[in-house]
Design a protein around this motif. Structure first.
Motif, PDB file in Angstrom:
ATOM      1  N   ASP A 276      53.754  46.586  37.355  1.00 35.28           N
ATOM      2  CA  ASP A 276      53.470  45.155  37.429  1.00 35.28           C
ATOM      3  C   ASP A 276      52.664  44.798  38.667  1.00 35.28           C
ATOM      4  N   SER A 277      52.770  45.601  39.726  1.00 30.96           N
ATOM      5  CA  SER A 277      52.042  45.311  40.959  1.00 30.96           C
ATOM      6  C   SER A 277      50.568  45.656  40.804  1.00 30.96           C
ATOM      7  N   LEU A 278      49.711  44.740  41.245  1.00 32.34           N
ATOM      8  CA  LEU A 278      48.272  45.001  41.151  1.00 32.34           C
ATOM      9  C   LEU A 278      47.833  46.113  42.084  1.00 32.34           C
ATOM     10  N   THR A 279      48.671  46.503  43.040  1.00 29.29           N
ATOM     11  CA  THR A 279      48.310  47.636  43.886  1.00 29.29           C
ATOM     12  C   THR A 279      48.263  48.925  43.083  1.00 29.29           C
ATOM     13  N   SER A 280      48.885  48.959  41.915  1.00 29.58           N
ATOM     14  CA  SER A 280      48.841  50.157  41.069  1.00 29.58           C
ATOM     15  C   SER A 280      47.668  50.136  40.100  1.00 29.58           C
ATOM     16  N   GLU A 423      49.882  41.176  46.855  1.00 30.79           N
ATOM     17  CA  GLU A 423      49.716  41.072  45.406  1.00 30.79           C
ATOM     18  C   GLU A 423      49.103  39.728  45.014  1.00 30.79           C
ATOM     19  N   THR A 424      49.464  38.672  45.748  1.00 31.86           N
ATOM     20  CA  THR A 424      48.899  37.350  45.462  1.00 31.86           C
ATOM     21  C   THR A 424      47.407  37.321  45.771  1.00 31.86           C
ATOM     22  N   VAL A 425      47.018  37.910  46.892  1.00 32.75           N
ATOM     23  CA  VAL A 425      45.586  37.983  47.217  1.00 32.75           C
ATOM     24  C   VAL A 425      44.849  38.788  46.153  1.00 32.75           C
ATOM     25  N   LEU A 426      45.419  39.924  45.748  1.00 33.36           N
ATOM     26  CA  LEU A 426      44.782  40.740  44.711  1.00 33.36           C
ATOM     27  C   LEU A 426      44.647  39.975  43.396  1.00 33.36           C
ATOM     28  N   ALA A 427      45.654  39.171  43.069  1.00 36.16           N
ATOM     29  CA  ALA A 427      45.596  38.387  41.831  1.00 36.16           C
ATOM     30  C   ALA A 427      44.430  37.411  41.838  1.00 36.16           C
ATOM     31  N   HIS A 428      44.058  36.930  43.017  1.00 35.89           N
ATOM     32  CA  HIS A 428      42.937  35.992  43.115  1.00 35.89           C
ATOM     33  C   HIS A 428      41.610  36.704  43.378  1.00 35.89           C
ATOM     34  N   TYR A 429      41.664  37.972  43.666  1.00 33.28           N
ATOM     35  CA  TYR A 429      40.453  38.813  43.755  1.00 33.28           C
ATOM     36  C   TYR A 429      40.066  39.336  42.377  1.00 33.28           C
ATOM     37  N   LYS A 430      41.059  39.615  41.555  1.00 30.63           N
ATOM     38  CA  LYS A 430      40.840  40.289  40.275  1.00 30.63           C
ATOM     39  C   LYS A 430      39.854  39.560  39.348  1.00 30.63           C
ATOM     40  N   PRO A 431      39.922  38.233  39.189  1.00 28.20           N
ATOM     41  CA  PRO A 431      38.962  37.589  38.284  1.00 28.20           C
ATOM     42  C   PRO A 431      37.507  37.840  38.653  1.00 28.20           C
ATOM     43  N   PHE A 432      37.226  37.973  39.934  1.00 31.88           N
ATOM     44  CA  PHE A 432      35.852  38.253  40.358  1.00 31.88           C
ATOM     45  C   PHE A 432      35.496  39.708  40.080  1.00 31.88           C
ATOM     46  N   TRP A 433      36.422  40.619  40.370  1.00 28.99           N
ATOM     47  CA  TRP A 433      36.191  42.034  40.098  1.00 28.99           C
ATOM     48  C   TRP A 433      35.994  42.258  38.603  1.00 28.99           C
TER      49      TRP A 433
END
Length: 676
Positions: A276-280, A423-433
């Motif tokens: 579930d973690s975006l770090t994975s 994980e919260t920062v990654l969640a808001h990075y992901k849409p751009f990636w």
């Protein structure tokens, strides 16, 4: 060929481990040439080989490697060996060994366990660096100084606390000011003498925050001590040290100020299951850390270490599937690296990393799949030298802030087990990636002038100065998106008087009265209002749900359940020429993707590829003076179709033309230039 005209390709080499077998070193250089390796990093942990006893230096073996490298037109990145002190030094000068939080001197062993404050260790390091700089500073092969290795960890010795107290005195001037900043009258923790600060009381959050700031400053000071003789003897040779992505011991934004070039060591857990973690989500997380490293100085960085195969220090480390070695290297270059370097060049026969993958395996020859793939990558990189120095244009900034992470971790809140800042920062990075939109990952002190959209997830610590600069960014026409958990404490860790979101309250046009903390698996539904053109339908919220009041902002979505049904869950506030958005709850991935994806469209922020990307395919660009290179990378283990649209592209390696719908093989990486 000059270094700036080449992608640096190579990595850590430890010939001092093979001095009794000179034929091994002979074969190594033959294999280096075969694989088109052009760069060796020397001396990272070689102090005992360079100074086997105090004051007796042995440089003959390193002279030989420099000679060999220059005969083969190779480059040397020369490391200072301070990351691993020799046994003789640790035993003769026990004060250089770190002290644990419980007051015990660490025994000699491992690495990275020296006291950053110790005058003795600094003197020894400086003496070694003086020798290295005087001997090798003018060598033709030398292109870069590598300071120590992967700085990490804290020391709690008397020397460190004495220096810490001096640092606090300089900052606060008086104990009254310090006690006010720390709210230390709580639990009768008031300091009445500077000497009382002898431990780090983790219940005093401001003290914890200042300790980490101080240790960052000690690391900066340690780097300056290392660098001085190097710059004096070789003023034209830049310096770097190898960071570790989102490692939290030191604030990399501060350390980067001491460096000419930033580099980092990338070890994603390729081919292991996602959780579930975006770090994975390994390709996403690797891309984020590449972008973070590049953004530290907003210039191309260096990939200083990666593994060409399985490592030996994770729970499980699968083989890299065919193509993954190339893809991982290309991803680094796509996000702004001017190098692909590995740990290590030859696999050691003993000690803790004897089974860590290397370019040259224990078998000792190049007839291995790993070596063949690496040699193929080396050939490819020779066709891509035009990328060197190319910047990465980004109109979007996502904030990841070390200080905010530190104080959020220290604070006791109603959300202690579900803070999940990274994980919260990654969640808001992901849409751009996902969309191939270039992103800079910056801290709260960044210059916002280059960006159209700034995303500030969960910025717990928000000084008034940072809030003012964000306000000015919006007022001038920028778009700001921020979330729950933002603007809670000031720079000393005290709750901001006047309520959340603190100094951004006027800009956002809201006041957060309270916040619900939902344990897993509880969820609450959010529904979109008709005014929202960036969302559609309903979404799910979890963990954090702010209950807020509108103070000029408009609500675009509301909660649809619980006693706060009808309260705003997403707001927008026009401020000056721009707009500020507030996301009041931690929402499902679709919400964040819809919102940020639509903002990209509305603001006409450029995509790397206008035709869109399939899941697991990443696109990045590097551009300079009208030249634009598109990196198209398939992180899936299956063939994927990708639409290039109507544009015409050519592969910069082969010249093959592409347009429209193309198929990407598993782990494929294409580097394309757009045809006129």
């Amino acid at each position: 060929m000059k270094p700036r005209e080449q992608i640096l390709f190579g990595g850590d080499y430890n010939p001092d481990q093979w001095l009794s077998q000179p034929d091994v070193i002979d074969r190594d250089f033959e294999l280096f040439e075969k694989a088109r390796i052009n760069t060796l990093t020397l001396g990272v942990f070689s102090w005992a080989s360079l100074e086997p006893e105090e004051g007796r230096y042995e440089f003959g073996w390193m002279d030989d490697i420099f000679d060999r490298a220059e005969r083969q037109n190779m480059h040397i990145i020369l490391a200072t060996p301070s990351g691993g002190k020799p046994n003789w030094m640790a035993l003769k000068y026990p004060e250089i060994r770190r002290v644990t939080e419980t007051g015990q001197h660490e025994v000699q062993g491992r690495r990275h366990n020296h006291c950053l404050t110790s005058p003795v260790y600094r003197e020894k390091v400086r003496a070694m660096n003086e020798q290295l700089a005087a001997r090798y500073g003018d060598r033709e092969a030398l292109i870069l100084w590598h300071i120590s290795n992967e700085f990490s960890g804290y020391c709690y010795c008397d020397q460190c606390f004495a220096a810490f107290r001096q640092w606090l005195k300089a900052k606060y001037q008086s104990l009254d000011a310090l006690n006010d900043a720390y709210w230390s009258r709580f639990w009768s923790h008031t300091y009445t003498d500077w000497e009382q600060i002898q431990t780090i009381d983790k219940t005093v959050c401001g003290l914890v925050l200042d300790w980490r700031r101080f240790m960052t400053e000690q690391c900066r000071s340690f780097i300056r001590n290392e660098v001085e003789p190097l710059r004096r003897h070789s003023p034209k040779i830049p310096v770097t040290t190898n960071f570790m992505g989102v490692h939290l011991d030191y604030d990399y934004h501060q350390l980067a100020k001491e460096l000419d070039v930033v580099s980092w060591d990338a070890y994603p857990s390729w081919h292991t299951p996602q959780t579930d973690s975006l770090t994975s989500h390994h390709s996403l997380f690797a891309g984020f850390r590449h972008d973070l490293t590049r953004s530290l100085k907003r210039q191309p960085f260096l990939l200083m270490e990666a593994s060409p195969g399985p490592v030996n220090w994770k729970d499980v480390s699968p083989l890299l599937r065919p193509g993954m070695l190339r893809l991982a290297g290309m991803q680094a270059i796509a996000h702004g690296s001017d190098s692909v370097c590995y740990f290590q060049m030859r696999k050691g026969r003993g000690s803790i990393e004897q089974f860590h993958a290397a370019v040259i395996d224990h078998v000792g020859h190049g007839n291995t799949r790993m070596f063949r793939e690496l040699s193929s990558l080396g050939q490819s990189l020779t066709q891509m030298e035009s990328v060197v120095g190319m910047p990465t244009p980004a109109k979007v900034a996502v904030v990841f802030d070390w200080e905010s992470s530190w104080i959020l971790d220290a604070a006791g809140t109603q959300h202690n087990t579900i803070k999940q800042y990274l994980e919260t920062v990654l969640a808001h990075y992901k849409p751009f990636w996902d969309r191939g939109v270039a992103v800079d990952v910056v801290d709260a002190k960044a210059d916002w002038s280059a960006y159209q959209l700034v995303v500030v997830p969960m910025l717990f610590l928000l000084p008034e100065s940072s809030a003012q600069r964000l306000a000015e960014f919006v007022e001038r026409g920028g778009t700001l998106v921020t979330t729950y958990g933002t603007g809670v404490v000031d720079e000393t860790g005290l709750a901001i008087a006047g309520g959340i979101p603190g100094h951004l309250r006027e800009v956002l046009g809201i006041w957060v009265e309270e916040s619900d903390a939902l344990p897993d698996p509880c969820r609450r539904r959010i529904k979109t209002l008709t005014e929202a053109k960036c969302l559609s339908g309903s979404y799910e919220a979890r963990h954090y749900l702010d209950v807020l009041h509108l103070e000029g902002a408009e609500a675009l979505a509301v909660y649809d359940e619980d006693f706060y049904a009808g309260s705003p869950a997403l707001t927008r506030h026009e401020y000056g020429k721009g707009a500020a958005w507030y996301i009041a709850s931690r929402n499902d991935e679709r919400f964040t993707s819809d919102l940020l994806g639509n903002l990209v469209k509305q603001l006409e922020i450029p995509y790397s590829l206008n035709a869109g990307l399939p899941k697991g395919v990443s696109a990045q660009t590097r551009e300079s003076e009208g030249r634009r290179l598109l990196f198209l990378m398939n992180f899936n283990d299956e063939v994927v179709s990708c639409d290039l649209g109507s544009s015409l592209y050519a592969d910069i390696e082969t010249g093959t033309g592409y347009t429209g719908l193309i198929e990407l093989e598993p782990y494929a990486a294409l580097v394309l230039r757009e045809r006129e």
